[in-house]
Design a protein around this motif. Structure first.
Motif, PDB file in Angstrom:
ATOM      1  N   PHE A  75     -48.673 -21.608 -82.334  1.00  0.00           N
ATOM      2  CA  PHE A  75     -49.863 -21.071 -81.695  1.00  0.00           C
ATOM      3  C   PHE A  75     -50.065 -19.609 -82.051  1.00  0.00           C
ATOM      4  CE2 PHE A  75     -46.212 -20.789 -78.906  1.00  0.00           C
ATOM      5  CZ  PHE A  75     -46.207 -19.458 -78.504  1.00  0.00           C
ATOM      6  N   ALA A  76     -51.301 -19.172 -81.900  1.00  0.00           N
ATOM      7  CA  ALA A  76     -51.651 -17.762 -82.100  1.00  0.00           C
ATOM      8  C   ALA A  76     -52.973 -17.487 -81.401  1.00  0.00           C
ATOM      9  CB  ALA A  76     -51.756 -17.419 -83.584  1.00  0.00           C
ATOM     10  N   ASP A  77     -53.109 -16.267 -80.895  1.00  0.00           N
ATOM     11  CA  ASP A  77     -54.388 -15.838 -80.350  1.00  0.00           C
ATOM     12  C   ASP A  77     -54.502 -14.334 -80.525  1.00  0.00           C
ATOM     13  OD1 ASP A  77     -54.078 -14.582 -77.250  1.00  0.00           O
ATOM     14  OD2 ASP A  77     -52.410 -15.793 -77.946  1.00  0.00           O
ATOM     15  N   ALA A  78     -55.714 -13.827 -80.492  1.00  0.00           N
ATOM     16  CA  ALA A  78     -55.947 -12.410 -80.751  1.00  0.00           C
ATOM     17  C   ALA A  78     -57.053 -11.888 -79.860  1.00  0.00           C
ATOM     18  CB  ALA A  78     -56.308 -12.185 -82.221  1.00  0.00           C
ATOM     19  N   ASN A  79     -56.876 -10.665 -79.400  1.00  0.00           N
ATOM     20  CA  ASN A  79     -57.924  -9.962 -78.667  1.00  0.00           C
ATOM     21  C   ASN A  79     -58.788  -9.214 -79.678  1.00  0.00           C
ATOM     22  OD1 ASN A  79     -58.921  -7.271 -77.317  1.00  0.00           O
ATOM     23  ND2 ASN A  79     -58.579  -8.708 -75.647  1.00  0.00           N
ATOM     24  N   LEU A  80     -60.093  -9.511 -79.680  1.00  0.00           N
ATOM     25  CA  LEU A  80     -61.012  -8.914 -80.644  1.00  0.00           C
ATOM     26  C   LEU A  80     -62.135  -8.208 -79.893  1.00  0.00           C
ATOM     27  CD1 LEU A  80     -61.315 -11.822 -83.249  1.00  0.00           C
ATOM     28  CD2 LEU A  80     -59.831  -9.814 -83.365  1.00  0.00           C
ATOM     29  N   PRO A  81     -62.076  -6.888 -79.788  1.00  0.00           N
ATOM     30  CA  PRO A  81     -63.147  -6.151 -79.093  1.00  0.00           C
ATOM     31  C   PRO A  81     -64.517  -6.400 -79.708  1.00  0.00           C
ATOM     32  CG  PRO A  81     -61.237  -4.734 -79.492  1.00  0.00           C
ATOM     33  CD  PRO A  81     -61.001  -5.992 -80.257  1.00  0.00           C
ATOM     34  N   GLN A  82     -64.552  -6.696 -81.009  1.00  0.00           N
ATOM     35  CA  GLN A  82     -65.834  -6.900 -81.689  1.00  0.00           C
ATOM     36  C   GLN A  82     -66.601  -8.113 -81.149  1.00  0.00           C
ATOM     37  OE1 GLN A  82     -62.854  -6.725 -83.042  1.00  0.00           O
ATOM     38  NE2 GLN A  82     -62.788  -5.379 -84.854  1.00  0.00           N
ATOM     39  N   VAL A  83     -65.879  -9.112 -80.639  1.00  0.00           N
ATOM     40  CA  VAL A  83     -66.532 -10.326 -80.125  1.00  0.00           C
ATOM     41  C   VAL A  83     -66.440 -10.402 -78.600  1.00  0.00           C
ATOM     42  CG1 VAL A  83     -66.142 -11.590 -82.266  1.00  0.00           C
ATOM     43  CG2 VAL A  83     -64.430 -11.705 -80.436  1.00  0.00           C
ATOM     44  N   HIS A  84     -66.042  -9.305 -77.969  1.00  0.00           N
ATOM     45  CA  HIS A  84     -65.980  -9.204 -76.505  1.00  0.00           C
ATOM     46  C   HIS A  84     -65.060 -10.264 -75.895  1.00  0.00           C
ATOM     47  CE1 HIS A  84     -69.299  -6.363 -76.769  1.00  0.00           C
ATOM     48  NE2 HIS A  84     -69.961  -7.248 -77.500  1.00  0.00           N
ATOM     49  N   GLY A  85     -63.964 -10.538 -76.564  1.00  0.00           N
ATOM     50  CA  GLY A  85     -63.038 -11.535 -76.019  1.00  0.00           C
ATOM     51  C   GLY A  85     -61.895 -11.816 -76.957  1.00  0.00           C
ATOM     52  N   GLY A  86     -61.467 -13.073 -76.963  1.00  0.00           N
ATOM     53  CA  GLY A  86     -60.341 -13.456 -77.808  1.00  0.00           C
ATOM     54  C   GLY A  86     -60.563 -14.813 -78.444  1.00  0.00           C
ATOM     55  N   ILE A  87     -59.854 -15.042 -79.534  1.00  0.00           N
ATOM     56  CA  ILE A  87     -59.879 -16.328 -80.212  1.00  0.00           C
ATOM     57  C   ILE A  87     -58.444 -16.819 -80.351  1.00  0.00           C
ATOM     58  CG2 ILE A  87     -62.007 -15.843 -81.484  1.00  0.00           C
ATOM     59  CD1 ILE A  87     -60.253 -15.224 -83.945  1.00  0.00           C
ATOM     60  N   GLY A  88     -58.274 -18.115 -80.533  1.00  0.00           N
ATOM     61  CA  GLY A  88     -56.924 -18.636 -80.678  1.00  0.00           C
ATOM     62  C   GLY A  88     -56.907 -20.063 -81.199  1.00  0.00           C
ATOM     63  N   PHE A  89     -55.712 -20.516 -81.541  1.00  0.00           N
ATOM     64  CA  PHE A  89     -55.533 -21.899 -81.971  1.00  0.00           C
ATOM     65  C   PHE A  89     -54.146 -22.376 -81.563  1.00  0.00           C
ATOM     66  CE2 PHE A  89     -53.333 -19.849 -85.479  1.00  0.00           C
ATOM     67  CZ  PHE A  89     -52.324 -20.751 -85.814  1.00  0.00           C
ATOM     68  N   GLY A 107     -60.251 -22.146 -80.165  1.00  0.00           N
ATOM     69  CA  GLY A 107     -61.096 -21.798 -79.039  1.00  0.00           C
ATOM     70  C   GLY A 107     -61.468 -20.332 -78.987  1.00  0.00           C
ATOM     71  N   TYR A 108     -62.340 -20.043 -78.037  1.00  0.00           N
ATOM     72  CA  TYR A 108     -62.830 -18.683 -77.837  1.00  0.00           C
ATOM     73  C   TYR A 108     -62.876 -18.401 -76.336  1.00  0.00           C
ATOM     74  CZ  TYR A 108     -66.258 -14.928 -77.133  1.00  0.00           C
ATOM     75  OH  TYR A 108     -66.894 -13.788 -76.712  1.00  0.00           O
ATOM     76  N   ALA A 109     -62.553 -17.166 -75.965  1.00  0.00           N
ATOM     77  CA  ALA A 109     -62.636 -16.726 -74.577  1.00  0.00           C
ATOM     78  C   ALA A 109     -63.494 -15.473 -74.493  1.00  0.00           C
ATOM     79  CB  ALA A 109     -61.247 -16.455 -74.013  1.00  0.00           C
ATOM     80  N   PHE A 110     -64.479 -15.502 -73.616  1.00  0.00           N
ATOM     81  CA  PHE A 110     -65.291 -14.318 -73.346  1.00  0.00           C
ATOM     82  C   PHE A 110     -64.646 -13.559 -72.197  1.00  0.00           C
ATOM     83  CE2 PHE A 110     -68.596 -12.251 -70.796  1.00  0.00           C
ATOM     84  CZ  PHE A 110     -69.108 -11.370 -71.746  1.00  0.00           C
ATOM     85  N   ILE A 111     -64.317 -12.281 -72.416  1.00  0.00           N
ATOM     86  CA  ILE A 111     -63.616 -11.471 -71.422  1.00  0.00           C
ATOM     87  C   ILE A 111     -64.547 -10.377 -70.917  1.00  0.00           C
ATOM     88  CG2 ILE A 111     -61.609 -10.020 -70.952  1.00  0.00           C
ATOM     89  CD1 ILE A 111     -60.172 -11.425 -73.268  1.00  0.00           C
ATOM     90  N   GLN A 112     -64.689 -10.320 -69.595  1.00  0.00           N
ATOM     91  CA  GLN A 112     -65.565  -9.340 -68.970  1.00  0.00           C
ATOM     92  C   GLN A 112     -64.775  -8.480 -67.987  1.00  0.00           C
ATOM     93  OE1 GLN A 112     -69.028  -8.614 -69.376  1.00  0.00           O
ATOM     94  NE2 GLN A 112     -68.368  -6.868 -68.124  1.00  0.00           N
ATOM     95  N   ASP A 113     -64.844  -7.158 -68.165  1.00  0.00           N
ATOM     96  CA  ASP A 113     -64.237  -6.239 -67.206  1.00  0.00           C
ATOM     97  C   ASP A 113     -65.098  -6.183 -65.953  1.00  0.00           C
ATOM     98  OD1 ASP A 113     -62.172  -5.603 -68.928  1.00  0.00           O
ATOM     99  OD2 ASP A 113     -63.230  -3.915 -69.815  1.00  0.00           O
ATOM    100  N   VAL A 114     -64.479  -6.439 -64.803  1.00  0.00           N
ATOM    101  CA  VAL A 114     -65.185  -6.376 -63.527  1.00  0.00           C
ATOM    102  C   VAL A 114     -64.928  -5.041 -62.864  1.00  0.00           C
ATOM    103  CG1 VAL A 114     -65.451  -7.432 -61.253  1.00  0.00           C
ATOM    104  CG2 VAL A 114     -65.049  -8.870 -63.252  1.00  0.00           C
ATOM    105  N   LYS A 115     -63.689  -4.684 -62.793  1.00  0.00           N
ATOM    106  CA  LYS A 115     -63.293  -3.376 -62.293  1.00  0.00           C
ATOM    107  C   LYS A 115     -62.295  -2.794 -63.281  1.00  0.00           C
ATOM    108  CE  LYS A 115     -64.076  -4.307 -57.377  1.00  0.00           C
ATOM    109  NZ  LYS A 115     -63.478  -4.318 -56.024  1.00  0.00           N
ATOM    110  N   LYS A 116     -61.779  -1.652 -62.957  1.00  0.00           N
ATOM    111  CA  LYS A 116     -60.899  -0.955 -63.885  1.00  0.00           C
ATOM    112  C   LYS A 116     -59.676  -1.795 -64.249  1.00  0.00           C
ATOM    113  CE  LYS A 116     -58.510   3.452 -64.559  1.00  0.00           C
ATOM    114  NZ  LYS A 116     -58.176   4.777 -63.962  1.00  0.00           N
TER     115      LYS A 116
END
Length: 326
Positions: A75-89, A107-116
């Motif tokens: 497995f592998a996954d990466a946080n990519l600020p350019q796509v506002h989330g992460g991708i993995g397999f 897959g893809y994950a959309f990550i949203q900051d809610v608070k700090k």
């Protein structure tokens, strides 16, 4: 839940008393290291470690029992600020007697900051499962040599392909992470053609709830309790673990699986060692406490994990002062 269904599958495939065209298979492989890589099940955790995370996992379940389950994950996954989330397999192979499953998911994950310190993530996995049933390894009570003498079974190697789809949500905080995921949403069946009938294993959708926390008890020591609940809305399985560690170098703990009023499946001592920064080796040994304990030597599992942090990839450019603007 999962182990009970594995027992059914093992019995059906090795004893081969299948007299109908309905076969109940194990819902999804289990792991005692779920708290270290929740993205193996829930795509919402892709990119949650703020870097490129990759590794491998091997589980040898019920050692010394013929036809025992063996599972390999890469497995592998990466946080990519350019796509506002992460991708993995994840690529996994799960073997059980004459039955073999190879899964490929991306897959893809959309990550949203809610608070700090709080993030909400929504993830989706898509992929396929390639299954095979090796009829040359089947033995039926009424069979004679290569002749299985069973309309629902074949003495040939049969193959099937079905799609995968999973959807998950995760909440990530500095001290706690939690997620829910619904797997096998499409819920299609394998189709293995016998002499006059089709053998169609049913997998079912699985709903998982996961929560884990890291609590600092002193400057150098911390504890990490974790809990996971799996259900197909017919049966359920629980795992609870408690890890205690020194800095990030060494964690030692115990996982309890399948404890309820009717059963107590296993206890699993776990050790996690980080010989170098960002590299982790995890090992566990499941001690069976159910009726299978008399015919197997427990389960071994090992995971290798490495994280390349984003701050190593996205370094601030060197600043050169220009005398013209001084």
């Amino acid at each position: 839940m999962s182990s009970n269904l594995r027992i059914k599958m093992l019995f059906l495939l090795l004893c081969s008393s299948a007299l109908t065209n309905l076969l109940i298979a194990q819902i999804q492989p289990i792991t005692s290291h779920y708290m270290y890589n929740p993205q193996l099940v829930n795509p919402a955790f892709y990119g949650s470690k703020n870097g490129i995370n990759f590794g491998a996992n091997y589980r040898h379940q019920w050692a010394k029992l013929e036809g025992q389950p063996q599972t390999i994950n890469i497995f592998a996954d990466a946080n990519l600020p350019q796509v506002h989330g992460g991708i993995g397999f994840n690529i996994s192979n799960d073997r059980l007697g004459a039955y073999n499953n190879t899964n490929f998911n991306v897959g893809y994950a959309f990550i949203q900051d809610v608070k700090k310190k709080l993030k909400i993530s929504i993830g989706l996995n898509v992929g396929a499962t390639f299954s095979s049933l090796d009829g040359t390894r089947l033995i039926t009570p009424q069979g004679n040599g290569n002749d299985l003498n069973d309309d629902a079974l074949s003495n040939q190697v049969q193959k099937s392909i079905r799609p995968n789809l999973s959807f998950g949500v995760a909440f990530i905080h500095k001290y706690i992470e939690a997620g829910i995921v619904y797997t096998n949403l499409i819920n299609t069946k394998d189709k293995f053609n016998g002499e006059t009938k089709n053998l169609k294993p049913i997998y079912g959708r699985v709903f998982q709830t996961y929560i884990s926390s890291k609590i600092k008890v002193s400057e150098h020591f911390s504890v990490k309790p974790s809990f996971v609940f799996n259900t197909d809305f017919k049966e359920f399985q629980t795992d609870f673990s408690f890890m205690a560690g020194y800095k990030e170098y060494l964690f030692i703990g115990l996982n309890v699986r399948g404890y309820n009023k009717k059963s107590f499946e296993s206890l699993s001592p776990i050790v996690s060692i980080s010989p170098v920064k960002n590299f982790c080796i995890i090992y566990s040994y499941d001690v069976s406490l159910n009726k299978l304990s008399s015919v197997n030597k427990g389960s071994h599992e090992i995971t290798l994990n490495y994280l390349l942090p984003n701050n190593k990839l996205y370094k601030n450019p060197k600043i050169i002062n220009n005398p013209r603007f001084l």
